[in-house]
Design a protein around this motif. Structure first.
Motif, PDB file in Angstrom:
ATOM      1  N   ALA A 129       0.926  -1.041  -0.011  1.00  0.00           N
ATOM      2  CA  ALA A 129      -0.111   0.012  -0.064  1.00  0.00           C
ATOM      3  C   ALA A 129       0.814   1.216  -0.082  1.00  0.00           C
ATOM      4  O   ALA A 129       1.839   1.263   0.564  1.00  0.00           O
ATOM      5  CB  ALA A 129      -1.049   0.022   1.086  1.00  0.00           C
ATOM      6  N   SER A 130       0.300   2.371  -0.769  1.00  0.00           N
ATOM      7  CA  SER A 130       1.073   3.709  -0.651  1.00  0.00           C
ATOM      8  C   SER A 130       1.224   4.227   0.718  1.00  0.00           C
ATOM      9  O   SER A 130       2.018   5.065   0.897  1.00  0.00           O
ATOM     10  CB  SER A 130       0.233   4.564  -1.728  1.00  0.00           C
ATOM     11  OG  SER A 130      -0.847   4.737  -1.340  1.00  0.00           O
ATOM     12  N   ALA A 131       0.080   3.871   1.599  1.00  0.00           N
ATOM     13  CA  ALA A 131       0.256   4.338   2.812  1.00  0.00           C
ATOM     14  C   ALA A 131       1.005   3.347   3.825  1.00  0.00           C
ATOM     15  O   ALA A 131       0.469   2.044   3.639  1.00  0.00           O
ATOM     16  CB  ALA A 131      -1.078   4.433   3.635  1.00  0.00           C
ATOM     17  N   LYS A 132       2.147   3.759   4.703  1.00  0.00           N
ATOM     18  CA  LYS A 132       2.813   2.715   5.137  1.00  0.00           C
ATOM     19  C   LYS A 132       2.429   2.359   6.364  1.00  0.00           C
ATOM     20  O   LYS A 132       2.746   1.357   7.119  1.00  0.00           O
ATOM     21  CB  LYS A 132       4.337   3.121   5.112  1.00  0.00           C
ATOM     22  CG  LYS A 132       4.927   3.265   3.715  1.00  0.00           C
ATOM     23  CD  LYS A 132       4.781   2.003   2.923  1.00  0.00           C
ATOM     24  CE  LYS A 132       5.096   1.984   1.254  1.00  0.00           C
ATOM     25  NZ  LYS A 132       4.926   0.935   0.722  1.00  0.00           N
ATOM     26  N   ASP A 133       1.647   3.206   7.249  1.00  0.00           N
ATOM     27  CA  ASP A 133       1.288   2.962   8.573  1.00  0.00           C
ATOM     28  C   ASP A 133      -0.346   2.490   8.528  1.00  0.00           C
ATOM     29  O   ASP A 133      -1.101   3.035   7.755  1.00  0.00           O
ATOM     30  CB  ASP A 133       1.182   4.523   9.452  1.00  0.00           C
ATOM     31  CG  ASP A 133       2.594   5.086   9.685  1.00  0.00           C
ATOM     32  OD1 ASP A 133       3.548   3.992   9.817  1.00  0.00           O
ATOM     33  OD2 ASP A 133       2.829   6.023   9.495  1.00  0.00           O
ATOM     34  N   VAL A 134      -0.407   1.413   9.455  1.00  0.00           N
ATOM     35  CA  VAL A 134      -1.778   0.869   9.518  1.00  0.00           C
ATOM     36  C   VAL A 134      -1.939   0.740  10.903  1.00  0.00           C
ATOM     37  O   VAL A 134      -1.262   0.391  11.718  1.00  0.00           O
ATOM     38  CB  VAL A 134      -2.123  -0.531   8.726  1.00  0.00           C
ATOM     39  CG1 VAL A 134      -3.318  -0.813   8.770  1.00  0.00           C
ATOM     40  CG2 VAL A 134      -1.369  -0.445   7.286  1.00  0.00           C
ATOM     41  N   PHE A 135      -3.506   1.304  11.497  1.00  0.00           N
ATOM     42  CA  PHE A 135      -3.895   1.071  12.768  1.00  0.00           C
ATOM     43  C   PHE A 135      -5.068   0.370  12.572  1.00  0.00           C
ATOM     44  O   PHE A 135      -5.685   0.108  11.828  1.00  0.00           O
ATOM     45  CB  PHE A 135      -4.111   2.616  13.202  1.00  0.00           C
ATOM     46  CG  PHE A 135      -3.045   3.282  13.118  1.00  0.00           C
ATOM     47  CD1 PHE A 135      -2.199   3.595  14.096  1.00  0.00           C
ATOM     48  CD2 PHE A 135      -2.953   4.372  12.025  1.00  0.00           C
ATOM     49  CE1 PHE A 135      -1.192   4.338  14.441  1.00  0.00           C
ATOM     50  CE2 PHE A 135      -1.762   5.320  12.057  1.00  0.00           C
ATOM     51  CZ  PHE A 135      -0.916   5.335  13.354  1.00  0.00           C
ATOM     52  N   TYR A 136      -5.207  -0.894  13.685  1.00  0.00           N
ATOM     53  CA  TYR A 136      -6.387  -1.525  13.622  1.00  0.00           C
ATOM     54  C   TYR A 136      -7.026  -1.636  14.953  1.00  0.00           C
ATOM     55  O   TYR A 136      -6.396  -1.216  15.846  1.00  0.00           O
ATOM     56  CB  TYR A 136      -5.436  -3.210  13.578  1.00  0.00           C
ATOM     57  CG  TYR A 136      -4.324  -3.547  12.619  1.00  0.00           C
ATOM     58  CD1 TYR A 136      -4.910  -4.163  11.398  1.00  0.00           C
ATOM     59  CD2 TYR A 136      -3.106  -2.818  12.575  1.00  0.00           C
ATOM     60  CE1 TYR A 136      -4.249  -4.429  10.279  1.00  0.00           C
ATOM     61  CE2 TYR A 136      -2.287  -3.410  11.407  1.00  0.00           C
ATOM     62  CZ  TYR A 136      -3.042  -4.273  10.330  1.00  0.00           C
ATOM     63  OH  TYR A 136      -2.219  -4.267   9.460  1.00  0.00           O
ATOM     64  N   VAL A 137      -8.217  -2.520  14.830  1.00  0.00           N
ATOM     65  CA  VAL A 137      -8.957  -2.675  15.960  1.00  0.00           C
ATOM     66  C   VAL A 137      -9.229  -4.169  15.805  1.00  0.00           C
ATOM     67  O   VAL A 137      -9.505  -4.316  14.362  1.00  0.00           O
ATOM     68  CB  VAL A 137     -10.212  -1.640  16.152  1.00  0.00           C
ATOM     69  CG1 VAL A 137      -9.786  -0.640  16.914  1.00  0.00           C
ATOM     70  CG2 VAL A 137     -11.010  -1.647  15.001  1.00  0.00           C
ATOM     71  N   PRO A 138      -9.593  -5.146  16.553  1.00  0.00           N
ATOM     72  CA  PRO A 138      -9.951  -6.198  16.081  1.00  0.00           C
ATOM     73  C   PRO A 138     -11.451  -6.418  15.836  1.00  0.00           C
ATOM     74  O   PRO A 138     -12.246  -5.820  16.333  1.00  0.00           O
ATOM     75  CB  PRO A 138      -9.573  -7.196  17.488  1.00  0.00           C
ATOM     76  CG  PRO A 138      -9.754  -6.030  18.557  1.00  0.00           C
ATOM     77  CD  PRO A 138      -9.283  -4.898  18.028  1.00  0.00           C
ATOM     78  N   GLY A 139     -11.907  -7.606  15.072  1.00  0.00           N
ATOM     79  CA  GLY A 139     -13.015  -8.127  14.692  1.00  0.00           C
ATOM     80  C   GLY A 139     -13.214  -9.308  15.597  1.00  0.00           C
ATOM     81  O   GLY A 139     -12.137  -9.845  16.166  1.00  0.00           O
ATOM     82  N   GLU A 140     -14.402  -9.873  15.867  1.00  0.00           N
ATOM     83  CA  GLU A 140     -14.599 -11.019  16.405  1.00  0.00           C
ATOM     84  C   GLU A 140     -13.769 -12.151  15.883  1.00  0.00           C
ATOM     85  O   GLU A 140     -13.523 -13.164  16.660  1.00  0.00           O
ATOM     86  CB  GLU A 140     -16.132 -11.325  16.876  1.00  0.00           C
ATOM     87  CG  GLU A 140     -16.688 -11.826  15.555  1.00  0.00           C
ATOM     88  CD  GLU A 140     -17.237 -10.745  14.534  1.00  0.00           C
ATOM     89  OE1 GLU A 140     -17.998 -11.102  13.548  1.00  0.00           O
ATOM     90  OE2 GLU A 140     -16.835  -9.684  14.719  1.00  0.00           O
ATOM     91  N   HIS A 141     -13.687 -12.423  14.573  1.00  0.00           N
ATOM     92  CA  HIS A 141     -12.973 -13.269  13.926  1.00  0.00           C
ATOM     93  C   HIS A 141     -11.547 -13.144  14.139  1.00  0.00           C
ATOM     94  O   HIS A 141     -10.744 -14.269  13.737  1.00  0.00           O
ATOM     95  CB  HIS A 141     -13.298 -13.247  12.457  1.00  0.00           C
ATOM     96  CG  HIS A 141     -14.429 -13.559  11.985  1.00  0.00           C
ATOM     97  ND1 HIS A 141     -14.756 -15.012  11.609  1.00  0.00           N
ATOM     98  CD2 HIS A 141     -15.564 -13.217  11.946  1.00  0.00           C
ATOM     99  CE1 HIS A 141     -16.054 -15.401  11.236  1.00  0.00           C
ATOM    100  NE2 HIS A 141     -16.565 -14.108  11.614  1.00  0.00           N
ATOM    101  N   ASP A 142     -10.734 -12.107  14.768  1.00  0.00           N
ATOM    102  CA  ASP A 142      -9.540 -12.106  15.008  1.00  0.00           C
ATOM    103  C   ASP A 142      -8.914 -12.319  16.456  1.00  0.00           C
ATOM    104  O   ASP A 142      -8.067 -12.437  16.710  1.00  0.00           O
ATOM    105  CB  ASP A 142      -8.880 -10.775  14.965  1.00  0.00           C
ATOM    106  CG  ASP A 142      -9.257  -9.959  13.546  1.00  0.00           C
ATOM    107  OD1 ASP A 142      -9.195 -10.664  12.547  1.00  0.00           O
ATOM    108  OD2 ASP A 142      -9.781  -8.997  13.430  1.00  0.00           O
ATOM    109  N   VAL A 143      -9.920 -12.892  17.196  1.00  0.00           N
ATOM    110  CA  VAL A 143      -9.964 -13.193  18.670  1.00  0.00           C
ATOM    111  C   VAL A 143     -10.538 -14.538  19.066  1.00  0.00           C
ATOM    112  O   VAL A 143     -10.627 -14.781  20.239  1.00  0.00           O
ATOM    113  CB  VAL A 143     -10.424 -12.030  19.665  1.00  0.00           C
ATOM    114  CG1 VAL A 143      -9.772 -10.742  19.298  1.00  0.00           C
ATOM    115  CG2 VAL A 143     -12.035 -11.943  19.561  1.00  0.00           C
ATOM    116  N   LEU A 144     -10.426 -15.466  17.939  1.00  0.00           N
ATOM    117  CA  LEU A 144     -11.112 -16.779  18.096  1.00  0.00           C
ATOM    118  C   LEU A 144      -9.901 -17.711  18.952  1.00  0.00           C
ATOM    119  O   LEU A 144      -8.714 -17.665  18.691  1.00  0.00           O
ATOM    120  CB  LEU A 144     -11.338 -17.563  16.813  1.00  0.00           C
ATOM    121  CG  LEU A 144     -12.526 -16.480  15.772  1.00  0.00           C
ATOM    122  CD1 LEU A 144     -12.479 -17.284  14.653  1.00  0.00           C
ATOM    123  CD2 LEU A 144     -13.846 -16.663  16.920  1.00  0.00           C
TER     124      LEU A 144
END
Length: 322
Positions: A129-144
């Motif tokens: 991606a042209s933007a190098k910084d990514v900020f996240y929050v989890p979804g329910e599928h990410d904490v199984l």
């Protein structure tokens, strides 16, 4: 806040729902792009085909960022057998923007089954991606399976609790909330006491003129509680933001673009990059929706957001992967 029963939640929906309030604007469910300008808490939308009607200063933000959501890497059902390809198409869309965005917000469900290789694939794709910084929050599928341990190890550096965090960029205060760790009846999101106390302290020192952007996976407004499309204790969180003149709330989870304006708060949900879901109440239950192959990319997309310092405005543009 006491926990509500499912019947009580349905009762709330019937009395405070979409039809009575009349604020819900289902925009671009079938993929039509729109450019939106928020001033004084009101989001005005324009068709992407009529961008020439918008003043150039509205279209050029000092702060540009993109929201993507629900990549569901690892999903391989008939609704989309190539989620890798559609995520790559989303990144190509981002890279084609006139100017690189400052960063990307990913509003959860990065993976489908919380497998290391699923996270690895998304990480690798986002590197292009042209933007190098990514900020996240989890979804329910990410904490199984592990209660979000793997998610925190990968994306939670410097975060509090289950991954909530905040940061400032060019005069805008960003708040990433986690509402997938203790789902309530019917799958409703929940923030919890600890996170709410943190939020109150986080914004206490800010000037009321500070633009606020909140991002979380499950919507912070009652889109359709019968399907768990809402957050049980969101009202308390939003109460801490009432004094601010400009609040934008970005969510994913429902895999379609919807907007609601209420007072100083504009709510906006993003399309998925993986598969669509039915409109609220249009099917017996939520879930992956199979559409003709030639229509799929018109139901997936990305959201581009611009902020113009001094104009107290955020501009939100949705575009599909077609």
């Amino acid at each position: 806040m006491t926990q509500k029963t499912k019947d009580e939640l349905l009762h709330d929906h019937n009395h405070d729902g979409i039809d009575r309030r009349g604020f819900l604007k289902c925009m671009a469910w079938a993929g039509t792009g729109a450019f939106c300008v928020m001033k004084g808490g009101v989001l005005k939308s324009y068709s992407l085909s009529r961008l020439s009607e918008i003043a150039s200063e509205d279209a050029k933000g000092e702060l540009r960022f993109v929201q993507i959501s629900d990549s569901h890497m690892g999903f391989n059902k008939p609704a989309n057998t190539d989620v890798t390809g559609t995520l790559k198409a989303a990144i190509a869309k981002i890279n084609a923007l006139p100017a690189p965005p400052d960063f990307i917000l990913h509003t959860g469900d990065i993976s489908h089954l919380s497998k290391p290789e699923e996270f690895d694939t998304v990480d690798q794709i986002l590197k292009s991606a042209s933007a190098k910084d990514v900020f996240y929050v989890p979804g329910e599928h990410d904490v199984l399976g592990d209660g979000g341990k793997q998610y925190l190890e990968r994306y939670g550096h410097g975060a509090q609790g289950a991954g909530w965090h905040s940061f400032d960029n060019k005069g805008v205060h960003f708040i990433g909330l986690v509402n997938v760790m203790n789902l309530k009846a019917g799958g409703l999101g929940s923030l919890g006491t600890e996170q709410l106390e943190w939020l109150e302290k986080d914004v206490k020192h800010l000037s009321k003129s500070t633009p606020i952007v909140v991002f979380a996976h499950i919507p912070l407004w009652a889109v359709y509680p019968e399907w768990g499309w809402g957050t049980e204790d969101s009202a308390q969180a939003l109460a801490y933001l009432k004094r601010f003149g400009s609040v934008t709330v970005l969510n994913g989870h429902i895999h379609q673009t919807m907007q609601k304006v209420e007072g100083n708060v504009t709510f906006h949900t993003a399309c998925s990059t993986a598969f669509p879901q039915p409109k609220p109440g249009a099917a017996p239950s939520p879930g992956p929706m199979k559409v003709p192959a030639e229509q799929l990319r018109s139901l997936l997309g990305v959201t581009d957001v611009n902020y113009l310092r001094g104009r107290h405005a955020l501009a939100v543009t949705d575009s599909t992967l077609e």
